[in-house]
Every structure is written in structure tokens, then in C-alpha cells.
Write an enzyme that holds these catalytic residues in place. Structure first.
Site, short mmCIF file in Angstrom:
data_model
loop_
_atom_site.label_atom_id
_atom_site.label_comp_id
_atom_site.label_asym_id
_atom_site.label_seq_id
_atom_site.Cartn_x
_atom_site.Cartn_y
_atom_site.Cartn_z
N LYS A 107 0.86 -1.19 0.00
CA LYS A 107 0.00 0.00 0.00
C LYS A 107 0.89 1.23 0.00
CE LYS A 107 -1.73 2.99 2.29
NZ LYS A 107 -1.66 4.38 1.79
N GLU A 114 9.84 2.55 10.49
CA GLU A 114 10.89 3.54 10.28
C GLU A 114 10.18 4.88 10.30
OE1 GLU A 114 14.21 5.00 10.20
OE2 GLU A 114 14.24 2.83 9.91
N CYS A 141 13.67 11.45 5.98
CA CYS A 141 13.82 11.26 7.42
C CYS A 141 15.27 11.42 7.86
CB CYS A 141 13.24 9.91 7.85
SG CYS A 141 13.99 8.55 6.99
N GLU A 192 9.66 16.93 14.03
CA GLU A 192 10.08 16.76 12.63
C GLU A 192 9.24 17.67 11.74
OE1 GLU A 192 9.30 13.02 10.54
OE2 GLU A 192 11.40 13.06 9.95
C1 UN1 Z 1 17.74 8.31 2.88
O1 UN1 Z 1 17.74 9.48 3.19
O2 UN1 Z 1 18.75 7.63 2.88
O3 UN1 Z 1 11.55 8.06 4.83
C2 UN1 Z 1 16.49 7.65 2.49
C3 UN1 Z 1 12.73 8.36 4.74
C4 UN1 Z 1 13.77 7.30 5.00
C5 UN1 Z 1 14.54 6.99 3.78
C6 UN1 Z 1 15.47 8.07 3.48
N1 UN1 Z 1 13.16 6.10 5.51
O4 UN1 Z 1 13.04 9.49 4.41
#
Ligand code: UN1
Length: 492
Positions: free
Chosen positions: A174, A249, A283, A384
């Protein structure tokens, strides 16, 4: 107008839902790329059922055969790299250079995972009994739900789907509502690579509806999610009630520590890359610069110069250095955080508003923004933002820098700029992040190296690299007694 379809049980099926949403180019909102139909809960259940039915055969398919399909997918991704990069830029907004980089990372990940299919080994363990041996086997869970965000709409799905399939799971995928076109292409390439029907299923729609439906479905044994902390924690709570495995994550608030002995130009360049690359929508973005007082004035002067020189525009234009924010909601969130920064008393040095100029009026463009005099208690230092906003926190020395850098609920990544080896190793020991970089930006990662965070950032096994299959496999432990008679005594 393209209507994106679901991929269920090896068939492309248009949802029956009357609810739709346009797929909009964030650089130019007059450019409607296609229409996403927001699938129903019933359709989501059909996708889970298809994955459930396909599981037994897929599990019994030898891992190297599964790996060959993923290897073929990697080659197809390579063949279609440019087309996918163009789609990615058009629907997500990042620059073409960034999209091409994301494609390369996705190819690398798929190649790596395909190779892992020939190394899906357990271990043989010496028994303490004569004529007995023990070993472990890695087995798949069953149906896995894969829920992905819009900011890396090729790389994140690939780094979840490829290991899930190699391990022998079947998948219900999804993707985020904002990026259906790349999700459809990924599944088309898997189809072309020969994925058996039902092994990979795509369902498009709202997280609150179909995401919720699949994550709470009894047949779904594991959930891999990348996205917001609020959603991840909710998934984790819900899954805990029925013992489903979860990998999340989530957010980041990544610090760079800038020491006064460092190569300042390198620190400035890397911090700007980390803060404004991908428009700050990753992230791993650098969102806090923790700078030693002595050099802070010079650091902010240089970083403001860099921010102001950035060319903002449509990512499809090769001159563009920073693309738009993905959609209106996110655009408003970033502007709201800029207001909060003002209210909390931070000093705005540059940016802070919608970017104006030729060809910018129809897109969600925000100027690269730098706040100075930020303190750790301010919301812009804690929450964030997911946009091109950098907070500068001034500190007197390394010890204070570490307190400030670690004063965060998140722990994804970090970096330090210094040439002092003692500080480098103290930093590595003391920083509370899952990944850290020395004299380089906080962002990015290599396909064959584990990726993930600690604290509120990460739940469950690390993704990618040597750890990429850990979440997607269970260990079965086997004891074999070949004495052919009743054992004397019991195992302890
Ligand atoms: C990266 O910056 O190496 O959602 C990829 C995100 C992370 C992946 C970033 N899980 O931005």
C-alpha cells in the site's frame, strides 16, 4: 486521463470505489498526472486473500528461484531507469538528479537482495548429545503488509518488497496516496519479471481505510511501515494485540555537530545538502546544526549565502537545485512550523515563506529557511518538520553539543565535523542515533549497509544490507536425534 489500477492476484483491476483523488504535479498544480481511486476495505481484503492463497507455493519455491525474479526486476529497473526517474520527479517533485540517484539506490538494493536468495542460510549447531544434531532454518512469515511514504516512492518500496519476496513472503503493498504512478510501475516491472500471481499485490487508497484494513487483518503476519511517528506507533499498538510483527521507520530530527577546528566550508556544504536536499523531505535530513559559538557567526553567514543562492523550481528543469514540497497539506505544515519558530523566539535568517518568481506560482515552493538562536526546548528543535528548514543551536563546547544533539525523541542519523580523532570517537560513542556520519552529510546510505534508527525513530529489525532479511524471516530450530532409540534422560 490515466486511472491507476490495483494489482491483485496477477490482474490489473480498477477499483469500484467512487472516491477518487487526483495525482498532482507539486511543481505545477495544473498538471494532473492521473486519477487514483481510493479502494474499498473489501478490495483490500481481496488483496490479502490473494496473497494468502499464493503463499504456500511461493514459500516452497526454492529461494534462488525467488531471487532470480528479483534479479530480473533489478535489470528491468535499470532498463527503465530514466522513465521511472521522470515519473518520480513529476509526481513527487524532487529534482531529476535526485530521482536518478533514488533509482540507482533501488537498483542496488534489488541486486543485493537477489544475491541474498543464495545465502538464506541457517546454521548447524553441535549438539551436546551423541548422534544428535541441531540446526536452524529461516522461514517466511506469510502475508506481509508493506506501507510506504511518498518521499522515496521507488527506493523504500523496493527495499521492503525485494527482501520480503526473497525470504518467501507474499506481499500486500500500500503506497502513499501521493505517489501512485511509481507504485504501479514497480508492480508492472515485477509482473514483467515473472512474479507468480498473488505473490505481490498492490492496493491504492487511504492509509486510514485500507492501510488500517490490511494491518489489522488476521492473515497479515508482519507489517513493514515507513512514515509518520503517530501512525507507526498506532500500528505497533494494534499489531501487538494480535502478536503480528512490526517494523517501523519513523521520524528524524538529525543533528550535525560543527566543531571549531573543522573544515568550515565542508561543514557548510554538507549541512546545506542535508537540510535542503530532497527539499528537506527525508527522514535523514539535517534539521539541527549544533555549532560551537566561536565559529557560529561565520557558519551562519556562509550557510545563509548557500541557501539564498539555491535555484528553486520544477525538478524536471536541469537547472533546478531544490524542488517543491509534495502537496498542499505538507506545504501548510512547513509554513506552520515557520510561524512556530517565530513565535518561540528563534531568529529567522533567510527564507521563511512561499518562494515567489517566474514559474513558481502554481507549485508548492518554499524558500530554504534558516533559523538562528534556536534552543533545544523550542518546537522547531524537537519536532520533525519534513521541509527545507534548518535550526542553528549555538553551544559553548563539545560536552554541551552532545547534550543538545541527544536532546531529541528521535535517533535516526547524525554527523560531526571535526578533525580531532578523539572527538570523533567520543561522538561515535555518545551520540544516540542508529547511524552516524563523520565529516559528511547526515543523509543517504548504501544498499548493502544496514539502515535504521533508535529511540522513537525505529522499531523492529534494521532495513537494507546484511540485516535486510531479518525482519522478513522467522527462525525455525530443529533437533534431530538419529540414535534410533529412546533417549536416556531429557534435555535440560
Ligand atoms: C535516505 O535518506 O537515505 O523516509 C532515504 C525516509 C527514510 C529513507 C530516506 N526512511 O526518508
Amino acid at each position: 486521463m490515466t486511472i491507476y489500477r490495483n494489482f491483485i492476484n496477477g490482474e490489473w483491476r480498477e477499483s469500484n470505489s467512487a472516491e477518487t483523488a487526483p495525482n498532482v504535479n507539486p511543481a505545477n498544480t495544473n498538471d494532473i498526472i492521473g486519477i487514483i481511486k481510493l479502494s474499498t476495505r473489501e478490495e483490500a481484503r481481496t488483496a490479502v486473500a490473494a496473497a494468502y492463497d499464493a503463499f504456500k507455493n511461493w514459500k516452497n519455491t526454492p529461494a534462488p528461484t525467488r531471487g532470480k525474479i528479483v534479479a530480473k526486476f533489478a535489470r528491468l529497473l535499470e532498463d527503465n531507469r530514466e522513465e521511472l526517474a521522470q515519473i518520480l520527479t513529476r509526481e513527487e517533485g524532487k529534482t531529476l538528479a535526485e530521482s536518478r540517484g533514488e533509482l540507482q539506490r533501488s537498483i542496488n538494493v534489488a541486486e543485493f537482495c537477489a544475491g541474498e536468495a543464495r545465502r538464506l542460510n541457517g546454521e548447524t549447531i553441535q549438539s551436546e548429545l551423541a548422534a544428535n544434531f541441531a540446526y536452524t532454518i529461516k522461514e517466511p512469515h506469510g502475508v506481509v503488509a508493506i506501507i510506504t511514504p511518498w518521499n522515496f516512492p521507488v527506493a523504500i518500496p523496493v527495499w521492503k518488497i525485494a527482501p520480503a519476496l526473497v525470504a518467501g513472503n507474499t506481499v500486500v503493498f500500500k503506497p502513499a496516496e501521493a505517489t501512485p504512478a511509481t507504485a504501479v510501475r514497480i508492480c508492472e516491472l515485477f509482473e514483467e519479471a515473472g512474479i507468480p500471481k498473488g505473490v505481490l499485490n498492490l492496493i491504492l487508497g487511504k492509509g486510514s481505510e485500507i492501510g488500517d484494513e490490511i494491518c489489522n487483518h488476521a492473515a497479515v503476519k508482519a507489517i513493514s511501515f515507513t512514515g509518520s511517528t503517530a501512525t507507526g506507533i498506532k500500528l505497533y499498538e494494534q499489531a501487538a494485540r494480535r502478536g503480528a510483527k512490526v517494523q517501523c521507520e519513523m521520524g528524524g530530527k538529525n543533528p550535525v555537530v560543527v566543531m571549531d577546528d573543522c573544515d568550515l566550508d565542508l561543514a557548510v556544504e554538507s549541512t546545506a545538502n542535508g537540510a535542503f536536499g530532497s527539499t528537506g523531505q527525508r527522514c535523514t535530513a539535517t534539521s539541527r546544526a549544533v555549532v560551537i559559538d566561536k565559529i557560529a557567526d561565520e557558519f551562519v553567514r556562509k550557510i545563509v549565502e548557500k541557501a539564498q543562492a539555491m535555484r528553486i523550481g520544477d525538478g524536471a528543469d536541469s537547472q533546478t537545485e531544490m524542488g517543491p514540497i509534495v502537496d498542499e497539506k505538507q506545504f501548510n505544515t512547513v509554513l506552520k512550523y515557520i510561524d512556530i519558530g517565530h513565535e518561540d523566539g528563534a531568529e529567522l535568517l533567510c527564507g521563511g515563506k512561499r518562494a515567489a518568481g517566474e514559474n513558481l506560482e502554481d507549485g508548492y515552493f518554499i524558500e530554504p529557511t534558516v533559523f538562528d538562536q534556536v534552543t533545544s526546548d523550542m518546537r522547531i528543535a524537537q519536532e520533525e518538520i519534513f521541509g527545507p528548514v534548518l535550526s542553528v543551536l549555538r553551544v559553548k563546547d563539545f560536552d554541551e553539543a552532545m547534550i543538545v544533539a541527544n536532546d531529541s525523541p528521535y535517533g535516526l542519523t547524525s554527523s560531526i565535523f571535526t578533525n580531532d580523532p578523539n572527538l570523533i570517537f567520543r561522538f561515535i560513542g555518545e551520540i544516540e542515533t542508529g547511524m552516524t556520519h563523520i565529516n559528511s552529510p547526515t543523509t543517504g546510505g548504501e544498499a548493502h549497509i544496514p539502515f535504521g534508527g533508535v529511540k522513537m525513530t525505529g522499531i523492529g529489525a534494521r532495513e537494507q544490507g546484511s540485516t535486510s532479511l531479518d525482519f522478513y524471516t522467522e527462525l525455525k530450530v530443529v533437533y534431530v536425534d538419529y540414535t534410533g532409540r529412546k533417549r536416556e534422560g531429557n534435555l535440560y
